[in-house]
Design a protein around this motif. Sequence first.
Motif, mmCIF file in Angstrom:
data_model
loop_
_atom_site.group_PDB
_atom_site.id
_atom_site.type_symbol
_atom_site.label_atom_id
_atom_site.label_comp_id
_atom_site.label_asym_id
_atom_site.label_seq_id
_atom_site.Cartn_x
_atom_site.Cartn_y
_atom_site.Cartn_z
ATOM 1 N N LYS A 1 43.880 2.135 30.128
ATOM 2 C CA LYS A 1 43.443 2.582 28.804
ATOM 3 C C LYS A 1 43.812 1.560 27.738
ATOM 4 O O LYS A 1 43.040 1.306 26.807
ATOM 5 N N LEU A 2 45.002 0.978 27.867
ATOM 6 C CA LEU A 2 45.413 -0.068 26.934
ATOM 7 C C LEU A 2 44.472 -1.261 27.027
ATOM 8 O O LEU A 2 44.028 -1.800 26.005
ATOM 9 N N GLN A 3 44.166 -1.677 28.243
ATOM 10 C CA GLN A 3 43.263 -2.813 28.430
ATOM 11 C C GLN A 3 41.894 -2.531 27.823
ATOM 12 O O GLN A 3 41.322 -3.384 27.128
ATOM 13 N N PHE A 4 41.373 -1.337 28.065
ATOM 14 C CA PHE A 4 40.059 -0.976 27.524
ATOM 15 C C PHE A 4 40.074 -0.994 26.001
ATOM 16 O O PHE A 4 39.128 -1.468 25.360
ATOM 17 N N ALA A 5 41.163 -0.490 25.406
ATOM 18 C CA ALA A 5 41.258 -0.443 23.946
ATOM 19 C C ALA A 5 41.322 -1.842 23.343
ATOM 20 O O ALA A 5 40.765 -2.092 22.267
ATOM 21 N N LEU A 6 41.987 -2.775 24.039
ATOM 22 C CA LEU A 6 42.157 -4.126 23.503
ATOM 23 C C LEU A 6 40.949 -5.021 23.750
ATOM 24 O O LEU A 6 40.557 -5.802 22.880
ATOM 25 N N GLU A 7 40.354 -4.917 24.930
ATOM 26 C CA GLU A 7 39.306 -5.865 25.286
ATOM 27 C C GLU A 7 38.025 -5.684 24.482
ATOM 28 O O GLU A 7 37.209 -6.598 24.397
ATOM 29 N N LYS A 8 37.860 -4.537 23.861
ATOM 30 C CA LYS A 8 36.655 -4.333 23.055
ATOM 31 C C LYS A 8 36.833 -4.794 21.608
ATOM 32 O O LYS A 8 35.894 -4.726 20.818
ATOM 33 N N LEU A 9 38.049 -5.280 21.276
ATOM 34 C CA LEU A 9 38.322 -5.764 19.929
ATOM 35 C C LEU A 9 38.286 -7.290 19.915
ATOM 36 O O LEU A 9 38.994 -7.946 20.682
ATOM 37 N N GLU A 10 37.499 -7.849 19.041
ATOM 38 C CA GLU A 10 37.271 -9.290 19.001
ATOM 39 C C GLU A 10 38.561 -10.080 18.800
ATOM 40 O O GLU A 10 38.745 -11.149 19.392
ATOM 41 N N GLU A 11 39.470 -9.570 17.977
ATOM 42 C CA GLU A 11 40.677 -10.343 17.662
ATOM 43 C C GLU A 11 41.601 -10.531 18.860
ATOM 44 O O GLU A 11 42.485 -11.385 18.844
ATOM 45 N N TYR A 12 41.397 -9.743 19.923
ATOM 46 C CA TYR A 12 42.263 -9.853 21.097
ATOM 47 C C TYR A 12 41.557 -10.464 22.303
ATOM 48 O O TYR A 12 42.085 -10.421 23.415
ATOM 49 N N LYS A 13 40.397 -11.040 22.090
ATOM 50 C CA LYS A 13 39.608 -11.535 23.221
ATOM 51 C C LYS A 13 40.337 -12.609 24.028
ATOM 52 O O LYS A 13 40.112 -12.742 25.238
ATOM 53 N N ASP A 14 41.214 -13.381 23.375
ATOM 54 C CA ASP A 14 41.921 -14.459 24.072
ATOM 55 C C ASP A 14 43.305 -14.049 24.568
ATOM 56 O O ASP A 14 43.928 -14.793 25.332
ATOM 57 N N THR A 15 43.787 -12.895 24.131
ATOM 58 C CA THR A 15 45.173 -12.530 24.465
ATOM 59 C C THR A 15 45.331 -11.171 25.137
ATOM 60 O O THR A 15 46.414 -10.869 25.635
ATOM 61 N N TYR A 16 44.273 -10.351 25.156
ATOM 62 C CA TYR A 16 44.463 -8.984 25.659
ATOM 63 C C TYR A 16 44.956 -8.966 27.101
ATOM 64 O O TYR A 16 45.785 -8.124 27.479
ATOM 65 N N SER A 17 44.470 -9.903 27.924
ATOM 66 C CA SER A 17 44.891 -9.912 29.328
ATOM 67 C C SER A 17 46.380 -10.238 29.456
ATOM 68 O O SER A 17 47.064 -9.722 30.355
ATOM 69 N N LEU A 18 46.895 -11.061 28.548
ATOM 70 C CA LEU A 18 48.321 -11.397 28.572
ATOM 71 C C LEU A 18 49.169 -10.221 28.099
ATOM 72 O O LEU A 18 50.246 -9.960 28.644
ATOM 73 N N VAL A 19 48.684 -9.515 27.078
ATOM 74 C CA VAL A 19 49.394 -8.324 26.599
ATOM 75 C C VAL A 19 49.486 -7.294 27.721
ATOM 76 O O VAL A 19 50.545 -6.708 27.971
ATOM 77 N N VAL A 20 48.380 -7.090 28.415
ATOM 78 C CA VAL A 20 48.356 -6.133 29.522
ATOM 79 C C VAL A 20 49.272 -6.602 30.652
ATOM 80 O O VAL A 20 49.988 -5.801 31.266
ATOM 81 N N ALA A 21 49.281 -7.906 30.917
ATOM 82 C CA ALA A 21 50.094 -8.445 32.014
ATOM 83 C C ALA A 21 51.585 -8.237 31.776
ATOM 84 O O ALA A 21 52.315 -7.813 32.681
ATOM 85 N N ILE A 22 52.065 -8.531 30.560
ATOM 86 C CA ILE A 22 53.507 -8.381 30.321
ATOM 87 C C ILE A 22 53.893 -6.906 30.204
ATOM 88 O O ILE A 22 54.999 -6.512 30.596
ATOM 89 N N THR A 23 52.973 -6.085 29.698
ATOM 90 C CA THR A 23 53.233 -4.644 29.675
ATOM 91 C C THR A 23 53.352 -4.116 31.098
ATOM 92 O O THR A 23 54.264 -3.342 31.421
ATOM 93 N N GLY A 24 52.446 -4.554 31.953
ATOM 94 C CA GLY A 24 52.487 -4.138 33.349
ATOM 95 C C GLY A 24 53.737 -4.612 34.056
ATOM 96 O O GLY A 24 54.328 -3.877 34.860
ATOM 97 N N GLU A 25 54.170 -5.830 33.758
ATOM 98 C CA GLU A 25 55.370 -6.372 34.397
ATOM 99 C C GLU A 25 56.609 -5.562 34.024
ATOM 100 O O GLU A 25 57.411 -5.184 34.884
ATOM 101 N N ILE A 26 56.772 -5.290 32.736
ATOM 102 C CA ILE A 26 57.934 -4.520 32.293
ATOM 103 C C ILE A 26 57.872 -3.094 32.836
ATOM 104 O O ILE A 26 58.864 -2.554 33.338
ATOM 105 N N GLY A 27 56.703 -2.480 32.742
ATOM 106 C CA GLY A 27 56.569 -1.108 33.209
ATOM 107 C C GLY A 27 56.762 -0.965 34.706
ATOM 108 O O GLY A 27 57.440 -0.032 35.171
ATOM 109 N N ASN A 28 56.195 -1.872 35.477
ATOM 110 C CA ASN A 28 56.336 -1.796 36.932
ATOM 111 C C ASN A 28 57.788 -1.940 37.373
ATOM 112 O O ASN A 28 58.201 -1.380 38.391
ATOM 113 N N ASN A 29 58.577 -2.699 36.603
ATOM 114 C CA ASN A 29 60.001 -2.823 36.922
ATOM 115 C C ASN A 29 60.694 -1.463 36.939
ATOM 116 O O ASN A 29 61.622 -1.230 37.719
#
Length: 239
Positions: free
Chosen positions: A88-116
Amino acid sequence: MNDSKIYVGKSAEYLNVSIDTLRRWDKSGKLPANKSRGGQRWYLKKDLDLFKFGVFELAKQWVTGTAQEPHPEFYCPTTTEFKGRLSKLQFALEKLEEYKDTYSLVVAITGEIGNNSYDHNLGNWPDIQGAFFAFDIDKKQIALADRGLGVFRTLKRIKPEIANDKTALNIAFTEIISGRAPESRGNGLKFVRRVVLDNRFKLEFFSGNASAIIDGINDTTKFNDSETCYSGCVALINF
């Protein structure tokens, strides 16, 4: 938090504002109200709490408070719920133009911390299993928390010489530790730190009596003692 309805008068009192202010916030969309068929305006308690405290404060309150599950909207008891909310976070970010270059990184570090939270507490949850996971796209904030063992107790199993929480956080975020779990915690958080610094994000991470403040804008990483003791881990990502 709960789903009880609070009508406008009590809501204004809870937020310490006037009823007129609530009406303006409703009209502007800052704090939209629900409306009954008769036209009465009301709010859910969880929405008032989120507005009043913010995602990070709610996460900290959950970790330091009595052992009870957080509101279902923020609670991920297993990795299945966590992955669903991450999508849901990824979907919310990827549709916003300002995050087109960084949304995947935001999701990646969120996933890393959460999976821990799940990887390093499996079968060892002190009380409530699972993670708190909330995000506020408007404020560019993501909050994660667990009531698990914490970084110090996790790493001490493989590095018994670690003396305290601050040293444990330093190792987790800066040293490559080879091998399988729980050693992988150090590798994953080192990746998180690199992404935060390279992309001008900011991460505040608390565990035990220590904190790691990683500031990508100023290119700094600081490990400090914390006045509050967090039994597991609490993190705030500003992106």
